[in-house]
Design a protein around this motif. Structure first.
Motif, PDB file in Angstrom:
ATOM      1  N   ARG A   1       0.807  -1.234   0.000  1.00 32.23           N
ATOM      2  CA  ARG A   1       0.000   0.000   0.000  1.00 32.23           C
ATOM      3  C   ARG A   1       0.834   1.277   0.000  1.00 32.23           C
ATOM      4  NH1 ARG A   1      -3.117  -3.253  -1.435  1.00 32.23           N
ATOM      5  NH2 ARG A   1      -5.098  -3.859  -0.485  1.00 32.23           N
ATOM      6  N   ARG A   2       1.982   1.217  -0.628  1.00 27.83           N
ATOM      7  CA  ARG A   2       2.817   2.410  -0.776  1.00 27.83           C
ATOM      8  C   ARG A   2       3.854   2.139  -1.851  1.00 27.83           C
ATOM      9  NH1 ARG A   2       7.956   1.719   1.335  1.00 27.83           N
ATOM     10  NH2 ARG A   2       8.230  -0.004   2.771  1.00 27.83           N
ATOM     11  N   TYR A   3       4.520   3.206  -2.284  1.00 28.38           N
ATOM     12  CA  TYR A   3       5.635   3.055  -3.210  1.00 28.38           C
ATOM     13  C   TYR A   3       6.894   2.687  -2.420  1.00 28.38           C
ATOM     14  CZ  TYR A   3       2.949   5.547  -6.860  1.00 28.38           C
ATOM     15  OH  TYR A   3       2.037   5.926  -7.790  1.00 28.38           O
ATOM     16  N   GLY A   4       7.833   2.031  -3.087  1.00 28.79           N
ATOM     17  CA  GLY A   4       9.136   1.781  -2.465  1.00 28.79           C
ATOM     18  C   GLY A   4       9.944   3.069  -2.431  1.00 28.79           C
ATOM     19  N   THR A   5      10.998   3.067  -1.619  1.00 25.59           N
ATOM     20  CA  THR A   5      11.864   4.250  -1.554  1.00 25.59           C
ATOM     21  C   THR A   5      13.242   3.924  -2.142  1.00 25.59           C
ATOM     22  OG1 THR A   5      12.842   3.734   0.599  1.00 25.59           O
ATOM     23  CG2 THR A   5      10.729   4.924   0.610  1.00 25.59           C
ATOM     24  N   ALA A   6      13.906   4.982  -2.581  1.00 26.58           N
ATOM     25  CA  ALA A   6      15.264   4.816  -3.129  1.00 26.58           C
ATOM     26  C   ALA A   6      16.215   4.297  -2.041  1.00 26.58           C
ATOM     27  CB  ALA A   6      15.759   6.146  -3.688  1.00 26.58           C
ATOM     28  N   GLU A   7      15.928   4.638  -0.785  1.00 25.79           N
ATOM     29  CA  GLU A   7      16.796   4.189   0.327  1.00 25.79           C
ATOM     30  C   GLU A   7      16.686   2.674   0.495  1.00 25.79           C
ATOM     31  OE1 GLU A   7      14.623   6.765   0.567  1.00 25.79           O
ATOM     32  OE2 GLU A   7      16.150   8.334   0.490  1.00 25.79           O
ATOM     33  N   GLU A   8      15.448   2.152   0.446  1.00 24.32           N
ATOM     34  CA  GLU A   8      15.261   0.693   0.577  1.00 24.32           C
ATOM     35  C   GLU A   8      15.951  -0.037  -0.580  1.00 24.32           C
ATOM     36  OE1 GLU A   8      10.813   0.147   2.427  1.00 24.32           O
ATOM     37  OE2 GLU A   8      10.968   1.109   0.490  1.00 24.32           O
ATOM     38  N   PHE A   9      15.785   0.540  -1.769  1.00 23.91           N
ATOM     39  CA  PHE A   9      16.369  -0.074  -2.967  1.00 23.91           C
ATOM     40  C   PHE A   9      17.898  -0.086  -2.851  1.00 23.91           C
ATOM     41  CE2 PHE A   9      17.674  -0.352  -7.366  1.00 23.91           C
ATOM     42  CZ  PHE A   9      16.775  -1.258  -7.886  1.00 23.91           C
ATOM     43  N   GLY A  10      18.446   1.063  -2.411  1.00 24.56           N
ATOM     44  CA  GLY A  10      19.895   1.179  -2.266  1.00 24.56           C
ATOM     45  C   GLY A  10      20.446   0.189  -1.250  1.00 24.56           C
ATOM     46  N   ALA A  11      19.702  -0.036  -0.169  1.00 25.82           N
ATOM     47  CA  ALA A  11      20.171  -0.953   0.878  1.00 25.82           C
ATOM     48  C   ALA A  11      20.315  -2.370   0.312  1.00 25.82           C
ATOM     49  CB  ALA A  11      19.205  -0.939   2.053  1.00 25.82           C
ATOM     50  N   MET A  12      19.366  -2.790  -0.516  1.00 23.24           N
ATOM     51  CA  MET A  12      19.468  -4.130  -1.119  1.00 23.24           C
ATOM     52  C   MET A  12      20.637  -4.191  -2.111  1.00 23.24           C
ATOM     53  SD  MET A  12      18.659  -7.197  -1.422  1.00 23.24           S
ATOM     54  CE  MET A  12      17.056  -7.750  -0.900  1.00 23.24           C
ATOM     55  N   CYS A  13      20.816  -3.108  -2.851  1.00 21.59           N
ATOM     56  CA  CYS A  13      21.940  -3.052  -3.792  1.00 21.59           C
ATOM     57  C   CYS A  13      23.262  -3.184  -3.034  1.00 21.59           C
ATOM     58  CB  CYS A  13      21.895  -1.737  -4.574  1.00 21.59           C
ATOM     59  SG  CYS A  13      23.306  -1.523  -5.674  1.00 21.59           S
ATOM     60  N   ALA A  14      23.409  -2.431  -1.940  1.00 21.70           N
ATOM     61  CA  ALA A  14      24.666  -2.476  -1.179  1.00 21.70           C
ATOM     62  C   ALA A  14      24.893  -3.881  -0.616  1.00 21.70           C
ATOM     63  CB  ALA A  14      24.640  -1.437  -0.066  1.00 21.70           C
ATOM     64  N   TYR A  15      23.808  -4.539  -0.190  1.00 27.53           N
ATOM     65  CA  TYR A  15      23.961  -5.907   0.323  1.00 27.53           C
ATOM     66  C   TYR A  15      24.481  -6.831  -0.788  1.00 27.53           C
ATOM     67  CZ  TYR A  15      23.325 -10.390   2.445  1.00 27.53           C
ATOM     68  OH  TYR A  15      23.579 -11.647   2.924  1.00 27.53           O
ATOM     69  N   LEU A  16      23.904  -6.688  -2.004  1.00 27.46           N
ATOM     70  CA  LEU A  16      24.353  -7.538  -3.124  1.00 27.46           C
ATOM     71  C   LEU A  16      25.798  -7.248  -3.532  1.00 27.46           C
ATOM     72  CD1 LEU A  16      21.190  -7.632  -5.431  1.00 27.46           C
ATOM     73  CD2 LEU A  16      22.098  -9.504  -4.030  1.00 27.46           C
ATOM     74  N   CYS A  17      26.298  -6.061  -3.149  1.00 31.04           N
ATOM     75  CA  CYS A  17      27.690  -5.703  -3.439  1.00 31.04           C
ATOM     76  C   CYS A  17      28.611  -6.055  -2.266  1.00 31.04           C
ATOM     77  CB  CYS A  17      27.799  -4.201  -3.719  1.00 31.04           C
ATOM     78  SG  CYS A  17      26.911  -3.699  -5.198  1.00 31.04           S
ATOM     79  N   SER A  18      28.050  -6.623  -1.212  1.00 23.84           N
ATOM     80  CA  SER A  18      28.824  -6.826   0.017  1.00 23.84           C
ATOM     81  C   SER A  18      29.599  -8.146  -0.010  1.00 23.84           C
ATOM     82  CB  SER A  18      27.877  -6.820   1.222  1.00 23.84           C
ATOM     83  OG  SER A  18      27.191  -8.061   1.302  1.00 23.84           O
ATOM     84  N   GLN A  19      30.420  -8.321   1.045  1.00 24.59           N
ATOM     85  CA  GLN A  19      31.154  -9.585   1.204  1.00 24.59           C
ATOM     86  C   GLN A  19      30.189 -10.743   1.439  1.00 24.59           C
ATOM     87  OE1 GLN A  19      34.153  -9.904   0.544  1.00 24.59           O
ATOM     88  NE2 GLN A  19      35.214  -7.986   0.975  1.00 24.59           N
ATOM     89  N   HIS A  20      28.991 -10.442   1.962  1.00 27.39           N
ATOM     90  CA  HIS A  20      28.049 -11.502   2.344  1.00 27.39           C
ATOM     91  C   HIS A  20      27.283 -12.087   1.155  1.00 27.39           C
ATOM     92  CE1 HIS A  20      28.970  -9.889   6.231  1.00 27.39           C
ATOM     93  NE2 HIS A  20      28.433  -8.735   5.910  1.00 27.39           N
TER      94      HIS A  20
END
Ligand code: NAP
Length: 259
Positions: free
Chosen positions: A220-239
């Motif tokens: 019931r809302r749009y996503g935010t650029a911050e949420e999107f960025g957090a997932m991107c950073a995780y995919l770029c992480s050591q984990h």
């Protein structure tokens, strides 16, 4: 969580605003120095300055069209040997299946399929040589479920998805991890432009157009650029070293599918 990428270098394309900027900010927060890109120099400079002062990392701004060969050459020259690549560009225009001719398809393929492929081709050999790399391609939910009026996007992004599916498995043995991030509806200028069109054509306010679209999303809302960025950073992480060639959907549950 420590993402373990402090001191790495990233190229984030199309990142003065919106989802690209969200990715750049999340990487900067993790201590990654950045090469940022967009066509408009003024907004890009302002974003680079804001990131430098907020996170204390290097942020080099290269104003160029990433979908053109000369623009890419300029960006790649400034980027040098990066550890992380986030590909992004504007999406193709909407229309009807019968509107598009060969030139329209070539333009869409150039922007949303061949540009990310050219960037990966240029930067992954260095990552492979150094034994570590991360690539995130910003694609679209249209890869999972077509958006009828975005036929050019459906076609080009699905082509990229097929390429990544094979290539990610070829470069993973060298420590290079490639995945795609699929945005559903996010609150950015692009969403405003689409809602603005609906508001005009249906004679309703922008807020009403937004509220109607938000009501179609289970969250019931749009996503935010911050949420999107957090997932991107995780995919770029050591984990993220065991996540290979995946298509990660961020859509608030918008696509009604079991898998
Ligand atoms: P946005 O808010 O309009 O931001 C686009 C960013 O990309 C701006 O910084 C823009 O700056 C830059 N840019 C656009 N074309 C470029 C080019 N040729 N070369 C270099 N930089 C370029 O868009 P967004 O919502 O973040 O969308 C990003 C991508 O995700 C798009 O491909 C879009 O189709 C896709 N997407 C978005 C949504 C959504 O709901 N937001 C949903 C699905 C897919 P300049 O204009 O100054 O170049």
């Amino acid at each position: 969580m420590d993402l373990g990428i402090k001191g790495k270098r990233a190229l984030v394309c199309a990142s003065s605003k919106g989802l690209g900027r969200g990715c750049a900010e999340a990487l900067a927060e993790a201590g990654v120095s950045l090469v940022l890109n967009a066509r408009g120099a003024e907004a890009l400079k302002a974003t680079a300055e804001a990131i430098r002062s907020r996170y204390g990392v290097e942020a080099t701004a290269v104003a160029a069209d990433i979908t053109s060969e000369s623009g890419r050459a300029e960006v790649l020259a400034a980027a040098g040997d990066v550890d992380i690549l986030v590909t992004n560009a504007g999406g193709p225009p909407p229309g009807l299946w019968s509107d598009w001719d060969r030139d329209d398809f070539i333009a869409a393929l150039d922007a949303n399929m061949l540009t990310p492929i050219a960037l990966m081709t240029a930067l992954m050999p260095g990552m492979a040589e150094r034994g570590w790399g991360r690539v995130v391609n910003i694609t679209s939910q249209s890869v999972k479920a077509p958006i009828a009026q975005l036929g050019l996007s459906n076609a080009a992004r699905t082509g990229l998805t097929g390429y990544v599916a094979g290539t990610a498995r070829q470069v993973a043995p060298m420590g290079v991890i490639v995945n795609n991030l699929l945005p559903g509806i996010h609150a950015t200028d692009r969403a405003d432009a689409l809602d603005g069109g609906v508001s005009k054509s249906e004679g309703i306010s922008l807020e009403e157009a937004r509220a109607r679209r938000a009501a179609t999303i289970p969250a019931r809302r749009y996503g935010t650029a911050e949420e999107f960025g957090a997932m991107c950073a995780y995919l770029c992480s050591q984990h993220a070293g065991f996540i290979v060639g995946q298509n990660i959907l961020l859509d608030g549950g918008g696509i009604n599918a079991t898998l």
